[in-house]
Design a protein around this motif. Sequence first.
Motif, mmCIF file in Angstrom:
data_model
loop_
_atom_site.group_PDB
_atom_site.id
_atom_site.type_symbol
_atom_site.label_atom_id
_atom_site.label_comp_id
_atom_site.label_asym_id
_atom_site.label_seq_id
_atom_site.Cartn_x
_atom_site.Cartn_y
_atom_site.Cartn_z
ATOM 1 N N VAL A 190 -11.519 12.186 -13.097
ATOM 2 C CA VAL A 190 -11.562 11.288 -11.944
ATOM 3 C C VAL A 190 -11.252 9.880 -12.417
ATOM 4 N N VAL A 191 -10.441 9.154 -11.652
ATOM 5 C CA VAL A 191 -10.136 7.754 -11.968
ATOM 6 C C VAL A 191 -10.508 6.900 -10.765
ATOM 7 N N THR A 192 -10.958 5.690 -11.039
ATOM 8 C CA THR A 192 -11.435 4.822 -9.971
ATOM 9 C C THR A 192 -10.957 3.392 -10.172
ATOM 10 N N ALA A 193 -11.002 2.634 -9.079
ATOM 11 C CA ALA A 193 -10.848 1.180 -9.117
ATOM 12 C C ALA A 193 -12.122 0.592 -8.541
ATOM 13 N N ARG A 194 -12.724 -0.338 -9.270
ATOM 14 C CA ARG A 194 -13.993 -0.943 -8.865
ATOM 15 C C ARG A 194 -13.892 -2.461 -8.905
ATOM 16 N N TRP A 205 -7.965 11.807 -8.582
ATOM 17 C CA TRP A 205 -8.230 12.634 -9.752
ATOM 18 C C TRP A 205 -6.971 13.371 -10.164
ATOM 19 N N VAL A 206 -6.991 13.869 -11.388
ATOM 20 C CA VAL A 206 -5.865 14.601 -11.965
ATOM 21 C C VAL A 206 -6.415 15.878 -12.577
ATOM 22 N N ARG A 207 -5.675 16.983 -12.401
ATOM 23 C CA ARG A 207 -6.027 18.232 -13.071
ATOM 24 C C ARG A 207 -4.908 18.580 -14.047
ATOM 25 N N PHE A 208 -5.321 18.972 -15.247
ATOM 26 C CA PHE A 208 -4.397 19.313 -16.316
ATOM 27 C C PHE A 208 -4.297 20.834 -16.398
ATOM 28 N N HIS A 209 -3.081 21.354 -16.567
ATOM 29 C CA HIS A 209 -2.852 22.793 -16.545
ATOM 30 C C HIS A 209 -2.435 23.266 -17.932
ATOM 31 N N PRO A 210 -3.410 23.688 -18.763
ATOM 32 C CA PRO A 210 -3.134 24.036 -20.158
ATOM 33 C C PRO A 210 -2.061 25.108 -20.284
ATOM 34 N N GLY A 219 -6.124 13.574 -4.230
ATOM 35 C CA GLY A 219 -7.245 12.836 -3.687
ATOM 36 C C GLY A 219 -7.145 11.333 -3.595
ATOM 37 N N GLY A 220 -5.964 10.741 -3.718
ATOM 38 C CA GLY A 220 -5.891 9.288 -3.685
ATOM 39 C C GLY A 220 -6.435 8.698 -2.394
ATOM 40 N N ALA A 221 -7.395 7.774 -2.510
ATOM 41 C CA ALA A 221 -7.966 7.112 -1.334
ATOM 42 C C ALA A 221 -8.287 5.671 -1.705
ATOM 43 N N THR A 222 -7.910 4.744 -0.832
ATOM 44 C CA THR A 222 -8.169 3.319 -1.047
ATOM 45 C C THR A 222 -8.868 2.762 0.187
ATOM 46 N N ALA A 223 -9.938 2.004 -0.026
ATOM 47 C CA ALA A 223 -10.663 1.396 1.090
ATOM 48 C C ALA A 223 -9.715 0.539 1.921
ATOM 49 N N ARG A 227 -6.035 -2.038 0.720
ATOM 50 C CA ARG A 227 -4.715 -1.415 0.701
ATOM 51 C C ARG A 227 -3.630 -2.475 0.532
ATOM 52 N N GLY A 228 -2.509 -2.031 -0.028
ATOM 53 C CA GLY A 228 -1.380 -2.932 -0.224
ATOM 54 C C GLY A 228 -1.570 -3.917 -1.352
ATOM 55 N N ARG A 229 -2.513 -3.645 -2.259
ATOM 56 C CA ARG A 229 -2.803 -4.584 -3.350
ATOM 57 C C ARG A 229 -2.619 -3.932 -4.714
ATOM 58 N N GLY A 230 -1.900 -2.817 -4.751
ATOM 59 C CA GLY A 230 -1.523 -2.208 -6.018
ATOM 60 C C GLY A 230 -2.508 -1.223 -6.596
ATOM 61 N N LEU A 231 -3.609 -0.923 -5.896
ATOM 62 C CA LEU A 231 -4.631 -0.057 -6.475
ATOM 63 C C LEU A 231 -4.162 1.392 -6.589
ATOM 64 N N TYR A 232 -3.558 1.917 -5.518
ATOM 65 C CA TYR A 232 -3.115 3.307 -5.564
ATOM 66 C C TYR A 232 -2.069 3.510 -6.657
ATOM 67 N N ARG A 233 -1.135 2.588 -6.748
ATOM 68 C CA ARG A 233 -0.097 2.730 -7.771
ATOM 69 C C ARG A 233 -0.705 2.658 -9.165
ATOM 70 N N ALA A 234 -1.725 1.819 -9.342
ATOM 71 C CA ALA A 234 -2.389 1.741 -10.645
ATOM 72 C C ALA A 234 -3.079 3.062 -10.982
ATOM 73 N N LEU A 235 -3.658 3.720 -9.979
ATOM 74 C CA LEU A 235 -4.285 5.013 -10.228
ATOM 75 C C LEU A 235 -3.248 6.078 -10.563
ATOM 76 N N VAL A 236 -2.064 5.993 -9.962
ATOM 77 C CA VAL A 236 -0.983 6.912 -10.322
ATOM 78 C C VAL A 236 -0.588 6.698 -11.780
ATOM 79 N N ARG A 237 -0.411 5.430 -12.192
ATOM 80 C CA ARG A 237 -0.018 5.146 -13.574
ATOM 81 C C ARG A 237 -1.054 5.659 -14.570
ATOM 82 N N LEU A 238 -2.332 5.425 -14.272
ATOM 83 C CA LEU A 238 -3.370 5.853 -15.203
ATOM 84 C C LEU A 238 -3.402 7.371 -15.316
ATOM 85 N N ARG A 239 -3.330 8.068 -14.200
ATOM 86 C CA ARG A 239 -3.340 9.533 -14.259
ATOM 87 C C ARG A 239 -2.111 10.063 -14.981
#
Length: 284
Positions: A190-194, A205-210, A219-223, A227-239
């Motif tokens: 699970v990855v978050t922005a706080r 969140w991301v699931r890895f398939h061995p 599951g991407g969700a932004t309050a 929104r529109g402040r780069g949080l979702y894209r940052a979660l994509v990059r981290l995952r």
Amino acid sequence: MTRTDRQLTRPACDKALLSDWDAQVGAAGPGVRGDFHASPGALALDCTGRVATKFVAGQAGIVLVPDPASLGALPERGWEHLLATQRARAAALGLPLDWELDERFPDRLPNRLAAAGFRERRPVTVLLGSAGHAAAGRGDDLPPGIRVQADSTDYAAVRDLARTVRGGDWSWLPDALAHWVRDDRAPCTVVTARTPRGRLVAAAWVRFHPGTPFASLWGGATAPAWRGRGLYRALVRLRAALAADRGHRLLYTEAMGSSRPVLCRSGFGPVRVLVPYRYCPPGR
């Protein structure tokens, strides 16, 4: 980046990789996904042996079909019994029931579902992307003090955020996340922005398939206020970076219209359309 990754947006290459996903990950069944399909809960097998239905914690049920093409061999009486059984099960629970169709299903199935009282809903796009490309994408400037990190701790807060953003119950989510994190078949992070004070404002969140080149994003969700402040894209990059670090060079995801533009800017390409059909019992 490999030659295949550079070609990812070419239709022929995309379809070949989608076939690889179907064979290497999809064939393992719904338990390796990262959405309601894979949440812990009982499955009710249909008497035909071709489908199962799942209802969890007040959620709309889902019809799960391991081999969509096999439905083409079902005789007319078999279709009538199958759909009547599905509707009766939904009515007994007082809950809606969803089918998700794509190009692998028999051509006549949409008409059969419509005749049985199922109504077409907004489509979902399946996209594939290169983990290396998405991880290396241009970074947006995040609001001051926002921390984006792997954060497999407060699953109740992730549930509450999902309720705020998407509506619905989501009571199944904390147990599902805890289960997926421990699941060796497809481990989850699970990855978050706080905010600086620790308030959760975005999660995914991301699931890895061995044993496969794939990881999958869910599951991407932004309050709303963030929104529109780069949080979702940052979660994509981290995952994407987490996937690449584990040796998974390809990413799978399913997106509604709101997140698809961000994913396409991160190098993802559409490869399939899922069309949901929902049956609502009388009184719903």
